[in-house]
Design a protein around this motif. Structure first.
Motif, PDB file in Angstrom:
ATOM      1  N   ILE B  51       0.836  -1.206   0.000  1.00 21.42           N
ATOM      2  CA  ILE B  51       0.000   0.000   0.000  1.00 21.42           C
ATOM      3  C   ILE B  51       0.863   1.246   0.000  1.00 21.42           C
ATOM      4  O   ILE B  51       0.669   2.163  -0.797  1.00 21.42           O
ATOM      5  N   TYR B  84      -5.362   2.608   7.236  1.00 22.86           N
ATOM      6  CA  TYR B  84      -5.533   3.425   6.027  1.00 22.86           C
ATOM      7  C   TYR B  84      -7.000   3.377   5.625  1.00 22.86           C
ATOM      8  O   TYR B  84      -7.380   2.589   4.758  1.00 22.86           O
ATOM      9  N   GLU B  86      -9.031   5.119   3.917  1.00 21.29           N
ATOM     10  CA  GLU B  86      -9.526   5.474   2.587  1.00 21.29           C
ATOM     11  C   GLU B  86      -8.856   4.688   1.482  1.00 21.29           C
ATOM     12  O   GLU B  86      -9.354   4.640   0.383  1.00 21.29           O
ATOM     13  N   HIS B 116     -17.590   2.001  -4.570  1.00 17.34           N
ATOM     14  CA  HIS B 116     -17.442   3.395  -4.966  1.00 17.34           C
ATOM     15  C   HIS B 116     -18.766   4.053  -5.299  1.00 17.34           C
ATOM     16  O   HIS B 116     -18.814   5.063  -5.982  1.00 17.34           O
ATOM     17  N   CYS B 140      -7.918   3.851  -9.598  1.00 15.88           N
ATOM     18  CA  CYS B 140      -7.610   3.679  -8.187  1.00 15.88           C
ATOM     19  C   CYS B 140      -6.117   3.842  -7.953  1.00 15.88           C
ATOM     20  O   CYS B 140      -5.696   4.399  -6.938  1.00 15.88           O
ATOM     21  N   ALA B 143      -5.384   7.346  -7.722  1.00 13.79           N
ATOM     22  CA  ALA B 143      -5.886   7.983  -6.514  1.00 13.79           C
ATOM     23  C   ALA B 143      -5.263   7.377  -5.268  1.00 13.79           C
ATOM     24  O   ALA B 143      -5.793   7.547  -4.185  1.00 13.79           O
ATOM     25  N   HIS B 144      -4.171   6.670  -5.432  1.00 16.99           N
ATOM     26  CA  HIS B 144      -3.478   6.046  -4.302  1.00 16.99           C
ATOM     27  C   HIS B 144      -4.382   5.090  -3.550  1.00 16.99           C
ATOM     28  O   HIS B 144      -4.384   5.063  -2.329  1.00 16.99           O
ATOM     29  N   LYS B 145      -5.172   4.355  -4.263  1.00 13.16           N
ATOM     30  CA  LYS B 145      -6.006   3.383  -3.575  1.00 13.16           C
ATOM     31  C   LYS B 145      -5.562   1.997  -3.977  1.00 13.16           C
ATOM     32  O   LYS B 145      -5.260   1.751  -5.136  1.00 13.16           O
TER      33      LYS B 145
END
Lengths: 796, 420
Positions: B51, B84, B86, B116, B140, B143-145
């Protein structure tokens, strides 16, 4: 504008005195009294503050608009008509109140306006859907007029400047039509599509003009030629010699000025006052960061019918203006790109600024004051951040945009009424899913995925920015399979061969029966090499040394059924989605009958089919069709097939193998030196691996499969293990005693994990009875000599 | 009334507490997660590093059933979701439900849409869904997901063309995406099942879940069974409970007992089941766990249903069983009711007290069929009558012998016959 100031303070309570000079020039008090009615209050909370703010700030300076609002409010039931009327009205109103050249744009602005209306209505509606309210129409109609005005009002008071614009591309300038340009020379500045510019915010912004090109020193207040250093905290500039103690040269790394340091320690600091009579001049950068200016990216440029130049700008935002405000990890010079676009007249441009991606930013250290960093895109509707796609994708996007624009400009001069439609399209492209999410599902694709812009972090997670990578982490990052290496070692010969093949095929006018079959075990760089060749070729096309071609890439495993390949190819070529039977018919027409429809169809077409063996059907008709096209005289089709098996052509029917098996290229497994070279080329400059460790890993892999992916994974896993060990040590012992280098032991552990089946370990720890059973079974096996046995027999 | 009793009785409360603990995997696996060598911390490290460092990983969790693969994974995921909040979205698939590529992709799309708050359409085709997946992975990633795919019963995904795995793993290495694929399986050789091009794309992280060692088991028993000091239970009771428990745990006989149990099956899941049973046997009037509880639990897990079945049989049925056994000893492998009857007659040549008529015997024979002590050898010949269909014994000679021995009033002749 008086209304705007307090709001501003709410938003960013930084320097209220900046707005003092704005207050001087005031518009009628009416606007103030009206302000509570503004749609801001009606727009649901997710409506971005900046946008509305921007709009209102511009909007309130004019009185006639208010009338139009009143007018529209009285007529809420007919929204469609209202749109039209708003257009007219605001056009008129603008005419009425316009001081200057705005008069000379009598008809044209109508169109952009109605479009904007549309777009805006979408937002309003959506927001309201979310809120569960019903008065969409009212909101919408009250929102619109401001929007209309925003862009127009951007202009400064420098009408003394006569538009000296001239198009570099002196194309046929048809009157009454909009003309799109790629580059415009305006006001002695060259503006390209894709440039970033400062945009004036309000009319009085020029009051403290004579924008200084050079920043002044914060101590001696002279610009001067000598070297200045920039504080990383307050961004103030200092002469090296003015500092106490003076610095000889610019220090490495971050540097914070004495004032900021003192402030951080909680002291009260008195900044040196400027000498009497000299006003402290703020640079554009300071103004931008104090949100007295805006920055925008030029998306397209055009000339209106009346000769005035406009551009469509995509706004940048400073962190303070976002929903979550400035976050601790934001850099001082950071900007966010928004998805909010606006049409702006060229006159409001002040000059260029430089907004860079982090990579460029890291490189460009002394390129003047107007350098900004932009890494994220900010969605003003969802208040979410998203990284701007990496360079690769960026290029693709750019290209896409370019081609779109070509298309625009080619289509544009056709007819005046066309514009409306075109705008519709554009607005759907820009604002796609805002409306569509309401009734379209996200995963059913009709050319687009809807609602994807919803995705995005509400805040940029801290760990992404504030984390200094250790050596091992950097090593791991470069060893990732996803990271594209800068160079592809050890495949030069093959790449040259592919290059020669493709080039020969393209340049040959007839390109008859061109078909290349590439085979090799997985992980030997087949696809990567072909794609690298295509990238090289594309750059050559851009340079103009070879003719343009189209490139279609299909992966056999990603097709639902082999027949679908026709559909995919046809869609890639033309952009239309049809059923596979229809697509087959059309492709047949195009390739074998040589029927060309558009001028694009004349280009040679390269078809790359990955995992070719998956296309083999029972009667092998798919493969036959695809491989038959290149043999037709006018097809201009080149097929490159990739598969694992060496003898695929031989396994197929003779009529196919005769078409495919002529030209072959074998990607042999890498040997250990090559693997070693691949790994070390990736690890260049990172001192994380023992040399023997790399060699050990590559020898092991070369002995087993010669799969580069496997070798990279082993090294990454080894780095992982080392990292894990070190982090645990730190957390327990509190001192990093372990050396952070990957040794043989870790590589060995990784190899064990990857290649060794875990049976032995399991057997060691399994229960007593199961052990007994296993031994009994083995005994039975020895006794009977049979490979299989039944439970009952073992039991005895 | 019942409530009042509960209030009075601390032992009832203690029992409830222990039962909740035993059926809550989170509590069970928590103590095993401290040490750096545990699977928990390794797994957590791998996922959290992918992550934070924005990389893709694929992990296999291997181990026999009941060894806590999914439980540990859930523990890790819930921890990471807190850490984390989000940045993670978890997609769960099960090989038993989504073994088909098409429906697996649809399920992925559905869960992504749910996550989402997008609209999901059921009619989207395979292509649409796979392109949606790729687009989502990209978005994603930007968006750092991180998307975490949990594939339970991973071996069932590794069948046929493995299109799903290929497209997942291929998307993971070509696009700027952040995803972790976690395969959970009890087949140890599951990576050999993968097709070679899929295997080449798989980053072979493997975590092996093994049964706990002896010391671990002891630590673990104490952790689970001792009552907490700071609960609502009266202090004196807690102290005494824990003291007695310690005595029981230290007892040699108890250790032996546990060892016998673990020699059958040593996974944590089985142990939990055993403990649950033992705890349920706790005498509420005394209110403390004793060695007896564990003994009864053990004997109840070691029941022999077939020899118990024999206890309920009539003498005639026993005769028939013995006859069949004798036939098998004579290496007459295929026999039916008639051959059994001839054997039965031959027995009674010299012993006549238990001689019954043929139809009575047939009745007994049918009863044996119903009890499933014997069965037909094959499914053919449904139209034949029962007498002519070949049958076989479902009970082993040893079991039969023990059953006869423990029978209340077994005729001595039978024991003699079976011994011969």
């Amino acid at each position: 504008m008086a209304t705007e100031t307090p709001k501003k303070q709410l938003q960013s309570p930084r320097k209220p005195k900046q707005s003092l000079n704005n207050l001087k020039v005031q518009s009628s008090p009416l606007s103030i009294s009206l302000s509570p009615q503004t749609p801001q209050s009606l727009i649901p909370p997710q409506a971005p503050p900046r946008r509305s703010l921007r709009r209102t700030s511009l909007h309130f300076s004019s009185t006639p608009i208010e009338d139009s609002i009143e007018y529209e409010k009285s007529d809420p039931k007919t929204p469609r008509k209202a749109v039209e009327e708003i257009g007219k009205i605001s056009g008129q109103s603008r005419k009425g109140q316009s001081h200057e050249e705005r008069v000379k744009t009598p008809k044209t602005p109508k169109i952009p306006k109605s479009k904007r209306n549309d777009e805006n209505r979408k937002t309003a509606k959506l927001g309201i859907l979310g809120e569960g309210m019903v008065e969409a129409e009212v909101t919408f109609s009250s929102v619109t007029p401001e929007v209309l005005e925003t862009k127009k009002r951007k202009r400064g008071e420098d009408k003394t400047v006569i538009p000296r614009a001239m198009a570099t591309r002196s194309s046929k300038k048809k009157e009454k039509k909009r003309v799109y340009y790629k580059k415009v020379v305006y006001d002695e500045g060259e503006f390209d599509v894709g440039d970033d510019v400062y945009v004036k915010r309000r009319e009085d912004a020029s009051s403290d003009d004579e924008v200084p090109e050079m920043e002044e020193c914060r101590v001696c207040f002279r610009a001067g030629r000598s070297v200045m250093i920039e504080c990383d905290d307050c961004l103030g500039g200092f002469h090296l010699k003015c500092l106490k103690p003076p610095l000889k040269e610019v220090p490495e790394g971050d540097w914070v000025c004495g004032f900021c340091q003192a402030q951080k320690l909680g002291k009260y600091v008195e900044f040196p006052e400027p000498p009497e009579g000299k006003k402290r001049v703020r640079t554009l950068r300071e103004k931008l960061l104090a949100s007295d200016l805006w920055a925008a990216r030029i998306e397209s440029l055009w000339k209106e019918v009346d000769g005035s130049f406009w551009f469509r700008g995509r706004w940048y935002m400073i962190p303070e203006e976002t929903a979550c405000g400035r976050q601790p990890h934001n850099l001082r010079r950071e900007l966010y790109r928004t998805n909010d676009c606006a049409d702006i007249e060229m006159e409001s441009i002040i000059r260029h600024c430089n907004v860079m991606s982090p990579k460029e930013y890291a490189k460009a250290n002394d390129e003047g004051d107007d350098v900004f960093l932009c890494e994220y895109e900010y969605d003003i509707h969802w208040h979410s951040f998203k990284r701007i796609a990496e360079i690769d994708n960026d290029e693709a996007d750019d290209e896409h945009a370019d081609s779109d624009e070509d298309w625009n400009s080619s289509k544009e001069p056709d007819s005046g009424t066309d514009e409306d439609m075109e705008y519709e399209e554009e607005s759907t492209r820009n604002a796609q899913a805002r409306l569509s999410t309401a009734h379209l599902a996200a995963n059913s694709r009709k050319g687009h995925f809807f609602g994807l812009q919803k995705i995005g972090t509400k805040k940029i997670p801290e760990h992404v920015r504030c984390h200094k990578q250790t050596v091992l982490e950097r090593a791991k990052a470069t060893l990732l399979l996803a990271t594209l290496p800068k160079s592809l070692p050890c495949r030069n010969k093959e790449m040259e061969e592919i290059m020669a093949f493709v080039k020969g095929a393209i340049c040959d006018d007839r390109c008859l029966g061109r078909c290349l079959y590439i085979h090799g075990v997985p992980g030997t760089g087949k696809t990567m090499s072909v794609l690298a060749v295509m990238r090289n070729l594309k750059s050559e096309v851009d340079a103009g040394s070879i003719r343009p071609y189209c490139f279609v890439e299909v992966n056999g495993l990603k097709l639902a059924s082999p027949e679908n390949i026709y559909r995919v190819i046809y869609e890639a070529l033309t952009g239309h989605r049809v059923s596979w039977k229809k697509a087959l018919q059309l492709l047949n027409e195009r390739f074998s009958d040589g029927k060309k429809i558009g001028k694009e169809d004349d280009r040679p077409c390269i078809l790359l089919i990955d995992e070719l063996d998956l296309l083999v059907t029972r009667n092998q008709s798919v493969l036959y069709n695809i491989l038959d096209w290149p043999t037709k005289p006018h097809s201009k089709l080149i097929v490159i097939g990739i598969a694992n098996t060496m003898d695929l052509p031989e396994k197929l029917l003779p009529r196919i193998s005769s078409r495919m098996g002529i030209q072959r290229l074998c990607f042999g497994p890498y040997n250990y030196q090559q693997l070693q070279e691949i790994i070390s080329s990736r690890l260049k400059g990172i001192d994380a691996f023992e040399k023997q460790a790399v060699e050990f890993a590559s020898r092991k892999v070369a002995a087993i499969s010669g799969d580069a992916r496997r070798a990279l994974e082993i090294c990454r896993r080894a780095a992982d293990i080392a990292d894990y060990r070190i982090k645990k040590q730190i957390s327990t012992v509190n001192s990093s005693t372990g050396k952070d280098i990957v040794t043989m032991a870790e590589v060995d552990a990784a190899i064990q994990e990857m290649f060794q089946a875990p049976h032995v370990q399991v057997m060691k720890s399994c229960s007593k009875l199961s052990k007994i059973f296993l031994t009994a079974m083995v005994y039975e096996l020895y006794k009977t000599g049979m490979g299989e046995t039944t439970f009952e027999k073992v039991d005895t | 009334m019942g409530r009042e009793k509960e209030k009075e009785n601390p032992s009832q409360k203690a029992l409830n507490l222990l039962r909740t603990r035993l059926s809550n995997p989170n509590f069970v696996f928590k103590p095993l997660s401290d040490s750096p060598d545990s699977n928990y911390s390794k797994l957590k490290f791998i996922i959290s590093s992918s992550i934070t460092e924005a990389c893709n990983n694929s992990i296999l969790l291997l181990g026999p059933r009941g060894s806590g693969k999914v439980a540990v994974l859930e523990l890790v995921l819930s921890d990471l979701l807190q850490q984390y909040p989000e940045a993670i979205s978890v997609i769960r698939l099960n090989g038993l439900l989504h073994g088909d590529d098409n429906c697996a992709l649809k399920e992925i799309a559905r869960q992504l849409c749910m996550e989402h708050q997008l609209l999901f359409s059921k009619v989207a085709s395979f292509d649409d869904n796979s392109q949606f997946l790729i687009a989502m992975l990209r978005e994603c990633g930007l968006a750092h997901k991180t998307i975490i795919f949990v594939l339970d019963e991973f071996d069932l995904f590794a069948q046929a063309k493995q299109r799903l795995l290929y497209s997942l793993l291929d998307a993971m290495q070509s696009v700027t995406s952040q995803a972790v694929v976690i395969g959970v399986s009890c087949r140890l050789d599951v990576d050999q099942l993968l097709e070679k091009r899929v295997r080449s794309r798989f980053s072979h992280r493997k975590l092996l879940f093994l049964p706990p060692s002896k010391e671990d088991t002891e630590r673990f028993l104490e952790h689970i069974l001792s009552l907490p000091k700071d609960s609502s239970l009266p202090h004196s009771y807690t102290v005494e409970f824990n003291g007695r428990l310690k005595n029981v745990l230290a007892d040699e006989r108890f250790k032996e007992l546990i060892n016998t149990y673990l020699s059958f099956n040593s996974t944590i899941g089985q142990l939990m089941r055993f403990l649950f049973q033992a705890v349920s046997y706790m005498d509420l009037d005394v209110g403390f766990l004793s060695l007896e509880n564990f003994k009864t639990a053990l004997s109840s897990t070691q029941r022999q249903p077939k020899s118990e079945c024999i206890k309920d049989c009539s003498i005639l049925e026993l005769y028939l069983l013995v006859c069949m056994k004798r036939l098998e000893v004579k290496e007459q492998n295929s026999y039916n009711f008639n051959s059994v009857m001839t054997e039965y007659k031959s027995i009674h040549d010299f012993q006549t007290s238990d001689n019954y008529a043929g139809n009575v015997c047939l009745r007994a024979f049918e009863h044996l069929l119903q009890r499933e002590l014997i069965s037909f050898t094959d499914n053919r010949g449904h139209n034949q009558s029962v007498e002519f269909r070949p049958v076989k014994l479902l009970i082993s000679p040893a079991e039969l012998y023990h059953g006869l021995k423990s029978y209340r009033s077994c005729p001595a002749i039978l024991l003699k016959l079976i011994a011969r």
